[in-house]
Scaffold this active site. Sequence first.
Site, PDB file in Angstrom:
ATOM      1  CB  THR A  25      -0.950  -0.008   1.220  1.00 45.22           C
ATOM      2  OG1 THR A  25      -1.747  -1.192   1.142  1.00 45.22           O
ATOM      3  CG2 THR A  25      -1.846   1.203   1.246  1.00 45.22           C
ATOM      4  CG  ASN A  40      -7.370  -8.417  -5.032  1.00 44.32           C
ATOM      5  OD1 ASN A  40      -7.248  -7.691  -6.018  1.00 44.32           O
ATOM      6  ND2 ASN A  40      -8.218  -8.150  -4.058  1.00 44.32           N
ATOM      7  CD  GLN A  99      -3.067 -11.428  -4.637  1.00 44.40           C
ATOM      8  OE1 GLN A  99      -2.652 -12.599  -4.614  1.00 44.40           O
ATOM      9  NE2 GLN A  99      -3.542 -10.838  -3.546  1.00 44.40           N
ATOM     10  CB  SER A 110       2.906  -7.217  -0.821  1.00 45.16           C
ATOM     11  OG  SER A 110       2.623  -7.299   0.561  1.00 45.16           O
ATOM     12  CG  HIS A 119       1.084  -9.761   3.678  1.00 47.50           C
ATOM     13  ND1 HIS A 119      -0.238 -10.065   3.784  1.00 47.50           N
ATOM     14  CD2 HIS A 119       1.135  -8.551   3.096  1.00 47.50           C
ATOM     15  CE1 HIS A 119      -0.971  -9.071   3.283  1.00 47.50           C
ATOM     16  NE2 HIS A 119      -0.148  -8.141   2.858  1.00 47.50           N
ATOM     17  CB  THR A 144      13.863   3.493  11.538  1.00 45.08           C
ATOM     18  OG1 THR A 144      14.332   4.769  11.969  1.00 45.08           O
ATOM     19  CG2 THR A 144      14.908   2.427  11.831  1.00 45.08           C
ATOM     20  CB  CYS A 193     -12.154  -4.131   4.036  1.00 42.70           C
ATOM     21  SG  CYS A 193     -13.658  -3.914   4.938  1.00 42.70           S
TER      22      CYS A 193
HETATM   23  N1  PLP Z   1      -2.671  -4.987  -4.079  1.00 44.58           N
HETATM   24  C1  PLP Z   1      -3.228  -6.205  -4.137  1.00 44.58           C
HETATM   25  C2  PLP Z   1      -3.619  -6.792  -5.457  1.00 44.58           C
HETATM   26  C3  PLP Z   1      -3.441  -6.919  -2.950  1.00 44.58           C
HETATM   27  O1  PLP Z   1      -4.005  -8.137  -3.001  1.00 44.58           O
HETATM   28  C4  PLP Z   1      -3.067  -6.319  -1.718  1.00 44.58           C
HETATM   29  C5  PLP Z   1      -3.333  -7.021  -0.433  1.00 44.58           C
HETATM   30  O2  PLP Z   1      -4.410  -7.455  -0.147  1.00 44.58           O
HETATM   31  C6  PLP Z   1      -2.472  -5.053  -1.717  1.00 44.58           C
HETATM   32  C7  PLP Z   1      -2.295  -4.419  -2.928  1.00 44.58           C
HETATM   33  C8  PLP Z   1      -2.023  -4.384  -0.447  1.00 44.58           C
HETATM   34  O3  PLP Z   1      -0.832  -4.993   0.017  1.00 44.58           O
HETATM   35  P1  PLP Z   1      -0.242  -4.699   1.483  1.00 44.58           P
HETATM   36  O4  PLP Z   1      -1.082  -5.486   2.414  1.00 44.58           O
HETATM   37  O5  PLP Z   1       1.178  -5.204   1.435  1.00 44.58           O
HETATM   38  O6  PLP Z   1      -0.303  -3.242   1.706  1.00 44.58           O
END
Ligand code: PLP
Length: 384
Positions: free
Chosen positions: A72, A147, A175, A195, A197, A233, A323
């Site tokens: 994000t 997603n 994704q 990302s 996670h 940081t 969400c």
């Molecule tokens: N973009 C997509 C397609 C995602 O699936 C997600 C997470 O759900 C994000 C952005 C946001 O990622 P993060 O949780 O690392 O901010």
Amino acid sequence: MTSRLYADHNATTPLRPEARAAMLEALDVGGNPSSVHGEGRRAKRLLEDARESLAKVLECQAEAITLTSGATEALHLCLESAKAMGFGPVFISAVEHDAVWTYAARLWPEAQIIPVNRGGLVDVAWLSGELDNQRGQPLVIVQGANNEVGTLQPLNLISTKVRAVGGALLCDGVQLLGKVSVGQFAGLADWLVVSSHKIGGPGGAGALISAPGIDVVNHRSGGGQERGGRSGTENIAAIAGFAAAARAACGDDAVLDFQRLTSEARHGFELAVATALPEVEFVGHQVRRLANTSCIVVEGWEGAAQVMALDLAGAAISAGSACSSGKVKMSRVLKAAGFSDLAATSAIRASFGWSSQVEDGARLADLYLKAAARAGRPLSSQAA
Ligand code: PLP
């Protein structure tokens, strides 16, 4: 007691053991990577090792990577950079994640929305026509994979077109990473975001990769970390875990293994559900999609109710995108793809991943069908 079944990998993945080990090691290092003393230098070394490791995996230069607190933040940095560099007009796909969608709408209320078909695939012919008819340096915002549905967008075609008209492509690749070979998307976008996670790393780490000549403009004053690209940081342990997860998840062999495992699990799920539940509609069947993702609609059975029923039965799935409030909204993605309001509130997503077993597909279908029967949905006579 049977173990719980986790089929929500597109929301977040369980931590890989490699990532956990790297994080524990990094937690013991201490030190601020911006400090010049020995402890600081050790932390800085860890940071730069992680960056180099990520660069190898992502097939880019280490200097092209800006490490962030997640996708994000990285996406917002890209959007702000594009704004500061004066890109426009702006074209954004109708199926972007909220991390892009809401902020882009605020920065460019006049942005044009790229339509999608019933599988969530962007209309490249429409985009091409618009790009031919505009004057300026267009910014095109298209995710690599969706997603909710798993739709794979034709990044190659889009990138070639955008570059031919002197524009820039911003791609949310969250994704894609770990699910599609990096060689299939590296170098196509001017800003690419990933990302941690979603690939078995911890939450709270992400990266943006910028193409040569593309700036990262940082509006937040502070320590000016990441060569001024981002202040704050660095979370060394999360970044080390991210790099370790990327090494484990993103090589071509690992991606192939992922695709084999998850497509088999998904096939088991979809086949059993299709056989037993005549009213089910599968979303994205007509387009190229991620191997691990299944999006289905049972019109009139609310997504939230389906998720709760499965949770009680011991399985984790999701209704559209999660969400933070825990509430389930109508899927903007399905609405954009032409589904009715009722269908767009009756969708669920199962997403398999590195910790899944092939049998999870059939097991999930079994739990799902029992929940459907309890909810009064008519099952076919072929149902077990
Ligand atoms: N973009 C997509 C397609 C995602 O699936 C997600 C997470 O759900 C994000 C952005 C946001 O990622 P993060 O949780 O690392 O901010």
